[in-house]
Motif scaffolding. Sequence first.
Motif, PDB file in Angstrom:
ATOM      1  N   LYS A  10     -33.558 -13.259   2.954  1.00  0.00           N
ATOM      2  CA  LYS A  10     -34.082 -12.180   3.380  1.00  0.00           C
ATOM      3  C   LYS A  10     -33.837 -11.380   4.553  1.00  0.00           C
ATOM      4  N   VAL A  11     -33.601 -10.180   4.543  1.00  0.00           N
ATOM      5  CA  VAL A  11     -33.207  -9.381   5.692  1.00  0.00           C
ATOM      6  C   VAL A  11     -34.130  -8.281   5.896  1.00  0.00           C
ATOM      7  N   ASP A  12     -34.203  -7.761   7.210  1.00  0.00           N
ATOM      8  CA  ASP A  12     -35.000  -6.435   7.800  1.00  0.00           C
ATOM      9  C   ASP A  12     -34.290  -5.273   7.106  1.00  0.00           C
ATOM     10  N   LEU A  13     -35.269  -4.506   6.710  1.00  0.00           N
ATOM     11  CA  LEU A  13     -34.233  -3.226   6.435  1.00  0.00           C
ATOM     12  C   LEU A  13     -34.866  -1.967   7.442  1.00  0.00           C
ATOM     13  N   THR A  14     -36.012  -2.204   7.552  1.00  0.00           N
ATOM     14  CA  THR A  14     -36.445  -0.912   8.596  1.00  0.00           C
ATOM     15  C   THR A  14     -36.770  -1.530  10.240  1.00  0.00           C
ATOM     16  N   LYS A  15     -36.835  -2.790  10.173  1.00  0.00           N
ATOM     17  CA  LYS A  15     -37.157  -3.019  11.784  1.00  0.00           C
ATOM     18  C   LYS A  15     -35.896  -2.590  12.710  1.00  0.00           C
ATOM     19  N   GLY A  16     -36.233  -1.854  13.647  1.00  0.00           N
ATOM     20  CA  GLY A  16     -35.295  -1.468  14.699  1.00  0.00           C
ATOM     21  C   GLY A  16     -34.373  -0.434  14.176  1.00  0.00           C
ATOM     22  N   LYS A  17     -34.773   0.082  13.034  1.00  0.00           N
ATOM     23  CA  LYS A  17     -34.114   1.348  12.445  1.00  0.00           C
ATOM     24  C   LYS A  17     -35.005   2.626  12.487  1.00  0.00           C
ATOM     25  N   ALA A  18     -35.313   3.118  13.373  1.00  0.00           N
ATOM     26  CA  ALA A  18     -36.388   4.395  13.345  1.00  0.00           C
ATOM     27  C   ALA A  18     -35.928   5.177  12.514  1.00  0.00           C
ATOM     28  N   GLY A  19     -37.083   5.774  11.737  1.00  0.00           N
ATOM     29  CA  GLY A  19     -36.560   6.914  10.854  1.00  0.00           C
ATOM     30  C   GLY A  19     -35.888   6.616   9.537  1.00  0.00           C
ATOM     31  N   LEU A  20     -35.519   5.236   9.153  1.00  0.00           N
ATOM     32  CA  LEU A  20     -34.881   4.869   8.205  1.00  0.00           C
ATOM     33  C   LEU A  20     -36.104   5.050   6.702  1.00  0.00           C
ATOM     34  N   THR A  21     -35.958   5.879   5.949  1.00  0.00           N
ATOM     35  CA  THR A  21     -37.064   6.002   4.751  1.00  0.00           C
ATOM     36  C   THR A  21     -36.290   5.927   3.606  1.00  0.00           C
ATOM     37  N   SER A  22     -35.160   6.801   3.494  1.00  0.00           N
ATOM     38  CA  SER A  22     -34.396   7.129   2.339  1.00  0.00           C
ATOM     39  C   SER A  22     -33.386   6.180   1.642  1.00  0.00           C
ATOM     40  N   LEU A  23     -33.656   5.387   1.010  1.00  0.00           N
ATOM     41  CA  LEU A  23     -32.602   4.402   0.305  1.00  0.00           C
ATOM     42  C   LEU A  23     -32.105   4.789  -1.077  1.00  0.00           C
ATOM     43  N   MET A  24     -30.983   4.247  -1.358  1.00  0.00           N
ATOM     44  CA  MET A  24     -30.327   4.428  -2.786  1.00  0.00           C
ATOM     45  C   MET A  24     -29.996   2.987  -3.000  1.00  0.00           C
ATOM     46  N   VAL A  25     -30.623   2.347  -4.013  1.00  0.00           N
ATOM     47  CA  VAL A  25     -30.409   0.976  -4.366  1.00  0.00           C
ATOM     48  C   VAL A  25     -29.322   1.184  -5.983  1.00  0.00           C
ATOM     49  N   GLY A  26     -28.088   0.747  -5.619  1.00  0.00           N
ATOM     50  CA  GLY A  26     -27.221   0.557  -6.880  1.00  0.00           C
ATOM     51  C   GLY A  26     -27.120  -0.751  -7.462  1.00  0.00           C
ATOM     52  N   LEU A  27     -27.086  -0.699  -8.798  1.00  0.00           N
ATOM     53  CA  LEU A  27     -26.941  -1.817  -9.674  1.00  0.00           C
ATOM     54  C   LEU A  27     -25.457  -1.850 -10.393  1.00  0.00           C
ATOM     55  N   GLY A  28     -24.754  -2.901 -10.399  1.00  0.00           N
ATOM     56  CA  GLY A  28     -23.618  -2.539 -11.088  1.00  0.00           C
ATOM     57  C   GLY A  28     -23.154  -4.074 -11.931  1.00  0.00           C
ATOM     58  N   TRP A  29     -22.396  -3.920 -12.760  1.00  0.00           N
ATOM     59  CA  TRP A  29     -22.087  -5.021 -13.837  1.00  0.00           C
ATOM     60  C   TRP A  29     -20.889  -4.660 -14.595  1.00  0.00           C
ATOM     61  N   ASP A  30     -19.987  -5.484 -15.284  1.00  0.00           N
ATOM     62  CA  ASP A  30     -18.992  -5.240 -16.203  1.00  0.00           C
ATOM     63  C   ASP A  30     -19.107  -6.160 -17.236  1.00  0.00           C
ATOM     64  N   PRO A  31     -18.870  -5.726 -18.542  1.00  0.00           N
ATOM     65  CA  PRO A  31     -18.634  -6.660 -19.576  1.00  0.00           C
ATOM     66  C   PRO A  31     -17.464  -7.667 -19.304  1.00  0.00           C
ATOM     67  N   VAL A  32     -17.483  -8.836 -19.969  1.00  0.00           N
ATOM     68  CA  VAL A  32     -16.635  -9.798 -19.717  1.00  0.00           C
ATOM     69  C   VAL A  32     -15.471  -9.337 -20.569  1.00  0.00           C
ATOM     70  N   GLN A  33     -14.144  -9.296 -19.807  1.00  0.00           N
ATOM     71  CA  GLN A  33     -12.827  -8.772 -20.860  1.00  0.00           C
ATOM     72  C   GLN A  33     -12.434 -10.037 -21.612  1.00  0.00           C
ATOM     73  N   PRO A  34     -12.054  -9.793 -22.925  1.00  0.00           N
ATOM     74  CA  PRO A  34     -11.504 -10.967 -23.620  1.00  0.00           C
ATOM     75  C   PRO A  34     -10.386 -11.721 -23.080  1.00  0.00           C
ATOM     76  N   LYS A  35     -10.054 -13.045 -23.041  1.00  0.00           N
ATOM     77  CA  LYS A  35      -8.958 -13.441 -22.565  1.00  0.00           C
ATOM     78  C   LYS A  35      -7.813 -13.272 -23.705  1.00  0.00           C
ATOM     79  N   LYS A  36      -6.434 -13.002 -23.265  1.00  0.00           N
ATOM     80  CA  LYS A  36      -5.496 -13.116 -24.269  1.00  0.00           C
ATOM     81  C   LYS A  36      -5.220 -14.454 -24.696  1.00  0.00           C
ATOM     82  N   ALA A  37      -5.098 -14.514 -25.971  1.00  0.00           N
ATOM     83  CA  ALA A  37      -5.132 -15.771 -26.581  1.00  0.00           C
ATOM     84  C   ALA A  37      -3.602 -16.068 -27.397  1.00  0.00           C
ATOM     85  N   GLY A  38      -2.538 -15.458 -26.625  1.00  0.00           N
ATOM     86  CA  GLY A  38      -1.082 -15.618 -27.201  1.00  0.00           C
ATOM     87  C   GLY A  38      -0.576 -14.171 -27.724  1.00  0.00           C
ATOM     88  N   PHE A  39       0.625 -14.187 -27.626  1.00  0.00           N
ATOM     89  CA  PHE A  39       1.422 -12.836 -27.682  1.00  0.00           C
ATOM     90  C   PHE A  39       0.927 -12.104 -29.111  1.00  0.00           C
TER      91      PHE A  39
END
Length: 199
Positions: A10-39
């Motif tokens: 857990k971490v503080d977001l606003t403590k000691g950061k006067a005026g911080l009100t606008s946040l952007m929360v980004g979420l990301g992910w990738d599909p697992v790429q299939p492994k090459k199984a031979g030539f």
Amino acid sequence: MAITLQKGQKVDLTKGKAGLTSLMVGLGWDPVQPKKAGFFASLKPSANIDCDASVLMLDEQGKVANNKDVIYFGNQQSLCKSVKHMGDNLTGEGEGDDEQVFVDLSRIPQNIHRLVFVVNIYSCVSRKQDFGMIENAYIRVLNSSSNESLLHFNLSDHYGGLTSLVAGEIYRYNGEWKFNAIGDGTKDTSLEEIVRRYR
């Protein structure tokens, strides 16, 4: 520089950061790429995995009091205009955030104490998909006014067989806002099932 979090931290977001009100929360992910199984192996591309990020706005008891307090691609802005979802990414392909949510802390009503960020796989049952087919998942928070990166949490657990993720939450504590890196998977197969946990 962004703080890199471990699960349960857990971490503080606003403590000691006067005026911080606008946040952007980004979420990301990738599909697992299939492994090459031979030539001479022919690789069939995996079906698109459509992950959906949502925000549950919870009261002091940790409950969703109103369906309008669930922000997702079908309800992209809270009534108070404090939480705004920027829309659905259908495949998870490409670099950077797959879905983004903007949060104005100054507009969050006093009865809302937690914003829980969840990700589920659309039509996971019929498509036979789970989070074992996803890699490089993360949640990050920026100061959207200055574009300063505040924190980054990689969801690196093994989530095979699980169909929803509770990535993290922003919550009130002693008049300030904090972030909790949760990173728990569940077998909920839809956003409706996730929301039921908070009724």
